[in-house]
Scaffold this motif. Structure first.
Motif, PDB file in Angstrom:
ATOM      1  N   LEU A 197      -2.801   6.981   3.753  1.00  0.00           N
ATOM      2  CA  LEU A 197      -1.300   7.073   3.577  1.00  0.00           C
ATOM      3  C   LEU A 197      -0.963   6.511   2.006  1.00  0.00           C
ATOM      4  O   LEU A 197      -0.083   7.095   1.485  1.00  0.00           O
ATOM      5  N   GLY A 198      -1.749   5.621   1.762  1.00  0.00           N
ATOM      6  CA  GLY A 198      -1.468   4.985   0.327  1.00  0.00           C
ATOM      7  C   GLY A 198      -1.557   6.205  -0.654  1.00  0.00           C
ATOM      8  O   GLY A 198      -0.833   6.237  -1.724  1.00  0.00           O
ATOM      9  N   VAL A 199      -2.369   7.033  -0.636  1.00  0.00           N
ATOM     10  CA  VAL A 199      -2.662   7.837  -1.731  1.00  0.00           C
ATOM     11  C   VAL A 199      -1.709   8.957  -1.676  1.00  0.00           C
ATOM     12  O   VAL A 199      -1.185   9.368  -2.397  1.00  0.00           O
ATOM     13  N   LEU A 252       1.329   9.226   0.189  1.00  0.00           N
ATOM     14  CA  LEU A 252       2.533   8.881  -0.130  1.00  0.00           C
ATOM     15  C   LEU A 252       3.073   8.791  -1.412  1.00  0.00           C
ATOM     16  O   LEU A 252       4.029   9.272  -1.951  1.00  0.00           O
ATOM     17  N   THR A 253       1.978   8.140  -2.346  1.00  0.00           N
ATOM     18  CA  THR A 253       2.262   7.999  -3.804  1.00  0.00           C
ATOM     19  C   THR A 253       2.359   9.385  -4.386  1.00  0.00           C
ATOM     20  O   THR A 253       3.236   9.832  -5.027  1.00  0.00           O
ATOM     21  N   PHE A 254       1.319  10.153  -3.847  1.00  0.00           N
ATOM     22  CA  PHE A 254       1.199  11.497  -4.649  1.00  0.00           C
ATOM     23  C   PHE A 254       2.527  12.541  -4.231  1.00  0.00           C
ATOM     24  O   PHE A 254       2.907  13.211  -5.162  1.00  0.00           O
ATOM     25  N   TRP A 304      -9.075   3.078   6.776  1.00  0.00           N
ATOM     26  CA  TRP A 304      -8.998   4.476   6.382  1.00  0.00           C
ATOM     27  C   TRP A 304      -7.690   5.430   6.319  1.00  0.00           C
ATOM     28  O   TRP A 304      -7.217   5.830   5.346  1.00  0.00           O
ATOM     29  N   LEU A 349      -5.166   3.653   6.240  1.00  0.00           N
ATOM     30  CA  LEU A 349      -4.075   3.180   5.388  1.00  0.00           C
ATOM     31  C   LEU A 349      -4.271   3.610   3.896  1.00  0.00           C
ATOM     32  O   LEU A 349      -3.738   3.840   2.972  1.00  0.00           O
ATOM     33  N   LEU A 350      -5.556   3.795   3.594  1.00  0.00           N
ATOM     34  CA  LEU A 350      -6.054   4.579   2.230  1.00  0.00           C
ATOM     35  C   LEU A 350      -5.457   5.882   2.108  1.00  0.00           C
ATOM     36  O   LEU A 350      -4.984   6.275   1.029  1.00  0.00           O
ATOM     37  N   TRP A 392       6.366  15.432  -6.725  1.00  0.00           N
ATOM     38  CA  TRP A 392       8.040  15.383  -6.691  1.00  0.00           C
ATOM     39  C   TRP A 392       8.204  15.535  -8.306  1.00  0.00           C
ATOM     40  O   TRP A 392       9.053  16.177  -8.755  1.00  0.00           O
ATOM     41  N   GLY A 393       7.769  14.476  -8.806  1.00  0.00           N
ATOM     42  CA  GLY A 393       7.846  14.442 -10.499  1.00  0.00           C
ATOM     43  C   GLY A 393       7.487  15.694 -11.166  1.00  0.00           C
ATOM     44  O   GLY A 393       8.166  16.119 -12.253  1.00  0.00           O
ATOM     45  N   VAL A 394       6.228  16.009 -10.823  1.00  0.00           N
ATOM     46  CA  VAL A 394       5.921  17.288 -11.664  1.00  0.00           C
ATOM     47  C   VAL A 394       6.551  18.530 -11.061  1.00  0.00           C
ATOM     48  O   VAL A 394       6.793  19.342 -11.997  1.00  0.00           O
ATOM     49  N   SER A 446       5.556  11.184  -3.155  1.00  0.00           N
ATOM     50  CA  SER A 446       6.868  10.505  -3.946  1.00  0.00           C
ATOM     51  C   SER A 446       6.891  10.689  -5.206  1.00  0.00           C
ATOM     52  O   SER A 446       8.282  10.781  -5.970  1.00  0.00           O
ATOM     53  N   TYR A 447       5.728  10.025  -5.902  1.00  0.00           N
ATOM     54  CA  TYR A 447       6.066  10.047  -7.318  1.00  0.00           C
ATOM     55  C   TYR A 447       5.403  11.096  -7.971  1.00  0.00           C
ATOM     56  O   TYR A 447       6.112  12.044  -8.739  1.00  0.00           O
ATOM     57  N   THR A 448       4.196  11.727  -7.960  1.00  0.00           N
ATOM     58  CA  THR A 448       3.415  12.563  -8.471  1.00  0.00           C
ATOM     59  C   THR A 448       3.797  13.977  -8.362  1.00  0.00           C
ATOM     60  O   THR A 448       4.399  14.541  -9.289  1.00  0.00           O
ATOM     61  N   TRP A 487      15.145  11.443  -8.043  1.00  0.00           N
ATOM     62  CA  TRP A 487      13.860  11.140  -8.188  1.00  0.00           C
ATOM     63  C   TRP A 487      13.738   9.722  -8.664  1.00  0.00           C
ATOM     64  O   TRP A 487      12.838   8.795  -8.248  1.00  0.00           O
ATOM     65  N   ILE A 498       0.877  -1.177  -0.056  1.00  0.00           N
ATOM     66  CA  ILE A 498      -0.074  -0.134   0.106  1.00  0.00           C
ATOM     67  C   ILE A 498       0.769   1.260  -0.029  1.00  0.00           C
ATOM     68  O   ILE A 498       0.622   2.134  -0.624  1.00  0.00           O
TER      69      ILE A 498
END
Lengths: 532, 45, 47
Positions: free
Chosen positions: C21-23, C25-27, C16, C18-19, C33-35, C29-31, A313, A292
């Motif tokens: 944190l999952g959303v 962290l991805t946004f 809830w 977990l939901l 930071w990438g943008v 670390s990936y989204t 990154w 998750i």
């Protein structure tokens, strides 16, 4: 509660806390085989989603055969425009429609039967299914009429008909509504105390898959809505680098839903085929938590040669943090076979190191599909995945056939095969119909696994010779230069074709047997399913 | 931790352990071969 | 009396959180930071 002790027959391991659950009168039935409660509303939508999953699997499968026969150099079947059209259809039908319809079916089953709850909303289930089906049909209509030759990734500035983007959006929003319905079911189950303590492990895995699905579908909405508006000329072209970044938040993460769902299916099939129980619930759940938190960032693999994003990154997202998700896969990869080993040893198959494995129920298609899926996913998919995801190594593999070689072992040899094994229980338990030609059913997982393994290995080797992915003609016929691929590369491409044909035969056998069972199979209502 | 979460006694799974070691060895070999392949085409002076 | 749960067990039982944190962290670390990386790229100049 009475259970029927037949080898290969699933049994309810623990009775629910509130035996009556929260089902309205007449809206629940007791499974004749397992004694588990089955919500009738959920059952209807499990059936609908599962049937549509298999329909789109057939479309994707026929496309796969055509692609295999085109990349086989001495056959080279399709003309160039149809190659890319069929490749677009193959990716979308297999990676999105087949898998996600099946996953929604799994979520409804898990949320209601394993948590002993009613489905939260019939209206949401209907809306979700209608939107997903409309979206999937619209996308296929656009692709097959030649109005969306943009491949699955639809990278801008490639531009498709607005109907294509609208179809993807409808499908994504429909799925999101289905996932919300699942979460609402989890909520009311907890509120109504239909189970005691923590949710069962398989349900926890499904919750992990649903959380990953939310992240995936949000990215889908963020990237597809501007693309849709652009295709209508309402806004300018989205930035290509931005599009790739956010698109892979949809494209790769949808495959992580698969991983979480597939691992849940492994636990489920291991339990019902051998009686295996997780060695340590906390460790297995902890591994799902790692999924998750960290698996979604693996999308960055696709941008490892993109110049726009920096090395920090890339390395953080594909190595350091991502390895926590790899750790989770390694935990599952150990605990699932270990739980089978322990269960088999307890049954007395204790001879030597592998006596338990030789004595395992290899004639049970639920078991063989699950174990082959585990081996193909772990040994071929895992090893290649971690290696290709290393930033430095990626430069010699990016955009070669090594990449499809990798993901055909994870999503096809892994997820699809595990889902096929699941169907060998879903049809007798949910549709309450028996499979005919049981000898053929027993052979099917082996044929499919052999075909897909041969094809994926050949793809990987061909890719090592530099053969590009998504390429119609590696001879570059009519071009003023020759790429000069090694004879071995051509041989490997021939093996890709042979493997694709064998895998297609395995797939077709699965579809024909399943469709026959669903519509014409002998009913087992009122009694336990025939044990495998 | 509740009863069901407590690890069971006798967790000896030597067969799976061998399979796991086989996986790690395969990974090490494949990973090394790939770094070697990279080193062959990307000379660092 | 209810048994005291380990904090990690409590996290695992909290769908809830977990939901969330999952959303998130991805946004991050990936989204996001990438943008940010893409937005901070200087415009290419003509040779």
């Amino acid at each position: 509660m009475s259970t029927i002790a037949i080898a290969g027959t699933p049994q309810a391991s623990e009775p629910p806390a509130n035996v009556a659950g929260n089902h309205p009168a007449g809206a629940v039935r007791k499974c004749d085989t397992t004694g588990l409660p089955v919500c009738k509303t959920a059952e209807r939508y499990v059936k609908l989603n599962a049937v549509m999953a298999v329909v789109f699997l057939l479309v994707g499968g026929v496309s796969a055969l055509l692609l295999g026969l085109t990349r086989w150099p001495s056959v080279h079947l399709l003309p160039v425009d149809w190659f890319y059209r069929i490749l677009t259809a193959h990716g979308l039908n297999m990676l999105i429609f087949w898998i996600i319809f099946m996953e929604v079916a799994i979520l409804y089953f898990v949320g209601t039967t394993l948590l002993n709850s009613r489905l939260a909303s019939k209206a949401l289930a209907f809306t979700s299914f209608a939107m997903m089906l409309t979206g999937a049909l619209l996308v296929n209509a656009m692709v097959f009429t030649g109005r969306a030759d943009v491949m699955m990734t639809s990278y801008v500035p490639l531009r498709a008909h607005p109907g294509f983007y609208l179809g993807v959006i409808l499908f994504a929003v429909g799925t999101l509504i289905g996932v919300i319905n699942f979460f609402a079911t989890v909520y009311i189950a907890k509120r109504d105390h239909t189970y005691e303590g923590s949710v069962p492990l398989v349900a926890f895995g499904a919750i992990a898959a649903a959380i990953i699905a939310v992240v995936t579908l949000l990215h889908g909405a963020i990237v597809m809505i501007p693309a849709f508006l652009w295709s209508l000329d309402l806004i300018g072209q989205p930035d290509a680098a931005w599009y790739r970044l956010v698109w892979w938040g949809l494209g790769h993460q949808s495959q992580q839903i698969n991983v979480a769902a597939m691992v849940s299916v492994w636990y489920f099939l291991a339990h019902i085929t051998t009686g295996a129980k997780p060695l340590n619930q906390a460790v297995c759940r902890g591994a799902f938590v790692l999924y998750i938190l960290f698996i979604n960032i693996a999308s960055a693999h696709h941008l490892l040669v993109d110049p726009g994003v920096g090395a920090t990154w890339k390395i953080w997202n594909t190595s350091y943090a991502m390895y926590l998700a790899v750790l989770a896969s390694m935990i599952h990869g150990f605990t699932v076979p270990a739980s089978v080993e322990l269960a088999m040893r307890k049954k007395g198959f204790d001879k030597g190191l592998f006596g338990w494995l030789f004595a395992a129920p290899w004639r049970n298609p639920g078991f063989s599909a699950f174990f082959l899926s585990l081996v193909i996913f772990g040994f071929l998919g895992g090893i290649t995945g971690v290696t290709l995801g290393t930033q430095q190594i990626n430069i010699i593999a990016h955009n070669t056939l090594r990449i499809p070689g990798h993901f055909h072992t994870t999503v096809v040899g892994g997820t699809s095969l595990a889902f096929m094994g699941l169907c060998y229980y879903v049809v007798p338990l949910v549709f309450r119909r028996e499979y005919a030609w049981r000898g053929l059913v027993r052979v099917q997982p082996y044929v499919f696994a052999a075909g897909i393994t041969l094809m994926a290995l050949a793809m990987s080797f061909a890719g090592s010779y530099g053969v590009p992915r998504r390429h119609w003609d590696i001879e570059f016929s009519g071009a003023p230069f020759s790429p000069g691929f090694d004879a071995a590369a051509h041989f490997m491409m021939g093996l890709v074709g042979v493997g694709a044909v064998v895998a297609f035969i395995g797939l077709l056998v699965f579809i024909l047997l399943t469709v026959h069972a669903v519509f014409l199979g002998r009913s087992n209502e009122g009694r336990a399913m025939t044990a495998w | 931790m509740s009863e069901e979460n407590r690890p069971e006694e006798n967790h000896k799974t030597p067969g799976t352990l061998v399979l796991t070691i086989l996986l790690l060895l395969s990974f090490a070999l494949y990973y090394f071969a790939n770094w070697k392949a990279l080193a062959d085409v990307w000379h660092v002076r | 009396m209810e048994e005291r749960k380990h904090p990690i067990q409590r996290l695992m039982d909290n769908t809830w959180l977990l939901l969330f944190l999952g959303v998130v962290l991805t946004f991050i670390s990936y989204t996001a930071w990438g943008v940010i990386e893409l937005m901070s790229l200087p415009n290419a100049t003509l040779p």
